[in-house]
Write an enzyme that holds these catalytic residues in place. Structure first.
Site: not given
Ligand code: RBF
Length: 171
Positions: A31, A66-67, A89, A97
């Site tokens: 991400w 998150f992973e 980031c 979130h």
């Molecule tokens: N992951 C990031 O590493 N950076 C982000 O800015 C980010 N923004 C997210 C915003 C939303 C609303 C959601 C649902 C997920 C986001 N994620 C982001 C992904 C998150 O880390 C993870 O990969 C997913 O939620 C799947 O578990």
């Protein structure tokens, strides 16, 4: 502001232990890849500059921040590294979130560190906007990937000292 006009990634390279014998993991979230891959470049290059061998640096890409804890645990199980650096980031948006993700990653990496006795380094940018992230991923405030690598080398050295029994903790 504490960061005004400062490159926060400067450090005294001569004071850092050699990373020649050390094994590292780097887990990087895809991400905001234009930011996280710049963190990765700074991190990887710093490890190599301080003696780490490319074959001793194990990289894993995960979908999002998150992973990071899950990926870090998998990597640690496969390669038995001295330290694992986690790069991501999470940009603040219109909803909360970012708080849930950041808190989960911080707690996950803390738990992994305590449970395993090795450092899982928190290299996650938590900016309010993209410009703040760019400023810290090779921009005017340096590269937090570099700082994460320096922290990993220092923590790996502490772990190895402990193994050799040189500096036991005494109370
Ligand atoms: N992951 C990031 O590493 N950076 C982000 O800015 C980010 N923004 C997210 C915003 C939303 C609303 C959601 C649902 C997920 C986001 N994620 C982001 C992904 C998150 O880390 C993870 O990969 C997913 O939620 C799947 O578990």
């Amino acid at each position: 502001m504490a960061s005004a006009l400062k490159n926060l990634s400067t450090y005294d390279a001569d004071q850092l232990p050699s990373a020649a014998e050390m094994i590292f993991g780097i887990v990087v979230a895809d991400w905001n890849a234009h930011i996280t891959h710049a963190l990765y470049a700074g991190c990887y290059d710093t490890l190599v500059q301080h003696g780490a061998l490319p074959e001793n640096i194990h990289t894993m890409q995960v979908p999002g921040s998150f992973e990071l804890p899950a990926g870090a645990r998998m990597l640690a199980g496969r390669h038995n590294p001295d330290a694992v650096i986690c790069l991501g980031c999470v940009i603040k948006g219109e909803t909360n979130h970012n708080e849930y993700i950041n808190q989960a990653v911080a707690t996950g990496l803390t738990n992994l560190s305590i449970a395993s006795g090795r450092a899982f380094i928190f290299g996650v940018l938590t900016p309010n906007d993209e410009q703040q992230a760019l400023d810290r991923a090779g921009g005017q405030y340096g590269n937090k990937g570099v700082e994460a690598a320096v922290t990993a080398i220092r923590m790996a050295a502490l772990k190895r000292e402990g193994k050799e029994g040189k500096k036991p903790i005494g109370f």
